[in-house]
Design an enzyme around this catalytic site. Sequence first.
Site, PDB file in Angstrom:
ATOM      1  N   ARG A  93      -8.732  -7.025  -2.654  1.00 39.79           N
ATOM      2  CA  ARG A  93      -7.107  -7.867  -3.434  1.00 39.79           C
ATOM      3  C   ARG A  93      -7.715  -9.108  -4.186  1.00 39.79           C
ATOM      4  NH1 ARG A  93      -4.790  -6.795   2.021  1.00 39.79           N
ATOM      5  NH2 ARG A  93      -7.100  -7.554   3.117  1.00 39.79           N
ATOM      6  N   SER A 131      -1.770  -4.583   5.788  1.00 35.77           N
ATOM      7  CA  SER A 131      -1.035  -3.607   6.816  1.00 35.77           C
ATOM      8  C   SER A 131      -0.291  -5.065   8.078  1.00 35.77           C
ATOM      9  CB  SER A 131      -2.534  -3.310   7.553  1.00 35.77           C
ATOM     10  OG  SER A 131      -3.071  -2.166   6.932  1.00 35.77           O
TER      11      SER A 131
END
Length: 164
Positions: A93, A131
């Site tokens: 990311r 998450s």
Amino acid sequence: MTTAIYPGSFDPLTNGHLDIVERCVRLFDRVVIAILTNSQKTPLFSADERKAIVREVLTPQFPRVEIEIEVFHGLLVDYAQRKNAQVIVRGIRAVTDYEYELQMALMNRRLAPAIETVFMMPAEHYSYLSSRLVKEISGHGGSVSGLVPDLVEKRLKQKFETQS
Ligand code: PNS
């Protein structure tokens, strides 16, 4: 025929993971989603719960694609070799992911030189999604709508309700 393993904790599956799966199925003939144990993390969902969620979300979204979902306890490279996979896919990311991912990729290469790690970038709007944050927000009653599939949002609510 190129087989790619997309490994992770998937605790829980997010829209960022789905973005990577979508990119994988465009590139590789066979995609194996491996739900593995990360010794650094204590999962919220059991491995079987995570597998059931991944299966339920992915099956209708990628009906014609060969995706296997398996839970594996052991070394990722052993699993990849057993699956005859040539590629390990990891999502990156931001630059903060890079150090950890590079270390794992190089260690996996040392253990199994024939297996290549491929890094993929999800869409920019998922670059801050994880998450861990999803669990934190949901655990405090915040909305994770648009960040995870609807089913995951539902399962998170159920999980935190049963825990309280
Ligand atoms: O989604 P995650 O938690 O970032 O995934 C990390 C995971 C599960 C891919 C990693 O911890 C892993 O590969 N675990 C299996 C054990 C293993 O092979 N460890 C050595 C890695 S160099």
